[in-house]
Design a protein around this motif. Structure first.
Motif, mmCIF file in Angstrom:
data_model
loop_
_atom_site.group_PDB
_atom_site.id
_atom_site.type_symbol
_atom_site.label_atom_id
_atom_site.label_comp_id
_atom_site.label_asym_id
_atom_site.label_seq_id
_atom_site.Cartn_x
_atom_site.Cartn_y
_atom_site.Cartn_z
ATOM 1 N N TRP A 61 -18.088 17.730 4.519
ATOM 2 C CA TRP A 61 -16.972 17.978 5.438
ATOM 3 C C TRP A 61 -15.792 17.092 5.125
ATOM 4 O O TRP A 61 -15.973 15.917 4.893
ATOM 5 C CB TRP A 61 -17.428 17.761 6.888
ATOM 6 N N PRO A 62 -14.578 17.659 5.153
ATOM 7 C CA PRO A 62 -14.336 19.087 5.321
ATOM 8 C C PRO A 62 -14.179 19.821 3.985
ATOM 9 O O PRO A 62 -14.387 21.011 3.921
ATOM 10 C CB PRO A 62 -13.029 19.129 6.096
ATOM 11 N N ASN A 63 -13.799 19.105 2.924
ATOM 12 C CA ASN A 63 -13.441 19.844 1.714
ATOM 13 C C ASN A 63 -13.694 19.041 0.435
ATOM 14 O O ASN A 63 -12.952 19.158 -0.525
ATOM 15 C CB ASN A 63 -11.980 20.273 1.778
ATOM 16 N N ASP A 64 -14.757 18.254 0.426
ATOM 17 C CA ASP A 64 -15.133 17.530 -0.783
ATOM 18 C C ASP A 64 -16.351 18.191 -1.400
ATOM 19 O O ASP A 64 -17.216 18.714 -0.694
ATOM 20 C CB ASP A 64 -15.453 16.067 -0.473
ATOM 21 N N LEU A 65 -16.435 18.133 -2.724
ATOM 22 C CA LEU A 65 -17.556 18.683 -3.462
ATOM 23 C C LEU A 65 -18.332 17.526 -4.071
ATOM 24 O O LEU A 65 -17.740 16.668 -4.739
ATOM 25 C CB LEU A 65 -17.066 19.625 -4.567
ATOM 26 N N TYR A 66 -19.623 17.499 -3.835
ATOM 27 C CA TYR A 66 -20.475 16.398 -4.278
ATOM 28 C C TYR A 66 -21.583 16.898 -5.183
ATOM 29 O O TYR A 66 -22.095 18.003 -5.004
ATOM 30 C CB TYR A 66 -21.107 15.698 -3.070
ATOM 31 N N ALA A 67 -21.960 16.055 -6.133
ATOM 32 C CA ALA A 67 -23.161 16.232 -6.941
ATOM 33 C C ALA A 67 -24.066 15.073 -6.538
ATOM 34 O O ALA A 67 -23.779 13.917 -6.861
ATOM 35 C CB ALA A 67 -22.835 16.186 -8.421
ATOM 36 N N GLY A 68 -25.077 15.357 -5.771
ATOM 37 C CA GLY A 68 -25.893 14.284 -5.204
ATOM 38 C C GLY A 68 -25.055 13.482 -4.217
ATOM 39 O O GLY A 68 -24.427 14.028 -3.330
ATOM 40 N N ARG A 69 -24.986 12.171 -4.438
ATOM 41 C CA ARG A 69 -24.208 11.302 -3.544
ATOM 42 C C ARG A 69 -22.868 10.917 -4.162
ATOM 43 O O ARG A 69 -22.229 9.979 -3.704
ATOM 44 C CB ARG A 69 -25.005 10.040 -3.218
ATOM 45 N N ARG A 70 -22.457 11.652 -5.200
ATOM 46 C CA ARG A 70 -21.225 11.276 -5.895
ATOM 47 C C ARG A 70 -20.197 12.409 -5.846
ATOM 48 O O ARG A 70 -20.534 13.573 -6.034
ATOM 49 C CB ARG A 70 -21.550 10.892 -7.333
ATOM 50 N N LYS A 71 -18.952 12.033 -5.596
ATOM 51 C CA LYS A 71 -17.871 13.015 -5.452
ATOM 52 C C LYS A 71 -17.496 13.593 -6.813
ATOM 53 O O LYS A 71 -17.195 12.866 -7.755
ATOM 54 C CB LYS A 71 -16.652 12.371 -4.794
ATOM 55 N N LEU A 72 -17.484 14.912 -6.871
ATOM 56 C CA LEU A 72 -17.154 15.639 -8.092
ATOM 57 C C LEU A 72 -15.770 16.274 -8.016
ATOM 58 O O LEU A 72 -15.089 16.404 -9.025
ATOM 59 C CB LEU A 72 -18.205 16.728 -8.333
ATOM 60 N N ALA A 73 -15.351 16.653 -6.831
ATOM 61 C CA ALA A 73 -14.079 17.359 -6.677
ATOM 62 C C ALA A 73 -13.606 17.248 -5.231
ATOM 63 O O ALA A 73 -14.370 16.880 -4.343
ATOM 64 C CB ALA A 73 -14.237 18.834 -7.066
ATOM 65 N N GLY A 74 -12.346 17.597 -5.028
ATOM 66 C CA GLY A 74 -11.793 17.593 -3.687
ATOM 67 C C GLY A 74 -10.668 18.594 -3.554
ATOM 68 O O GLY A 74 -10.025 18.954 -4.536
ATOM 69 N N VAL A 75 -10.472 19.033 -2.352
ATOM 70 C CA VAL A 75 -9.420 19.999 -2.029
ATOM 71 C C VAL A 75 -8.455 19.325 -1.071
ATOM 72 O O VAL A 75 -8.867 18.600 -0.168
ATOM 73 C CB VAL A 75 -10.020 21.268 -1.376
#
Length: 168
Positions: free
Chosen positions: A73-87
């Motif tokens: 929430w609200p617009n982050d993309l994660y691989a496991g516990r690590r941030k991969l992307a964001g909007v």
């Protein structure tokens, strides 16, 4: 504004790097960034667009790279516990017209240590593979085009909830 501005970098810029062009801006730590600015149409819930974009991107990245991308929430993309992307999204109104700008940053190439952001990751680090930016970006853009040509805004919140790390 019926224009799409696509910015692609072959490396993640540092946090200090900043590009500005009028009202469009990009702040670093992303390898690929798309900024879409368009006139909002009646019945289009502006608050749903960023979470829809995050979900669409996550699905494409899972399909094309095999990375188990999840939404936070609200617009982050994660691989496991690590941030991969964001909007990121911004809307504004001029007279009777409302516009929304939506940007997505995806860490594609390199090692997370190069990003300068704690708890971040890249597709390359997650998979051990180098993905060509143009092909990956094209897949993401194709999905955006398909979804925006026949939006189902009334279904997006439920779809996002099903895809989220946090289930209600």
């Amino acid at each position: 504004y019926d224009e799409i501005v696509r910015l692609v970098a072959d490396r993640a810029p540092s946090r200090e790097e900043f590009v500005e062009d009028g009202n469009r801006r990009v702040v670093g730590s992303f390898s690929a960034h798309q900024l879409v600015e368009e006139r909002a149409v009646e019945g289009e819930p502006l608050s749903v667009i960023p979470i829809a974009v995050a979900r669409w991107a996550a699905e494409v990245l899972r399909e094309k790279t095999g990375v188990p991308v999840e939404l936070k929430w609200p617009n982050d993309l994660y691989a496991g516990r690590r941030k991969l992307a964001g909007v990121i999204a911004e809307s504004r109104t001029q007279g009777d017209e409302t516009y929304i700008a939506v940007g997505i940053g995806i860490n594609v190439l390199g090692a997370s240590a190069e990003l300068g952001v704690p708890d971040a990751t890249t597709i390359q680090e997650e998979t051990g593979k180098t993905y060509p930016l143009p092909a990956l970006l094209q897949a993401v853009l194709d999905r955006f085009d398909r979804e925006l040509s026949a939006p189902r805004w009334d279904q997006e919140v439920a779809a996002w909830q099903r895809a989220s790390l946090h289930h209600p």
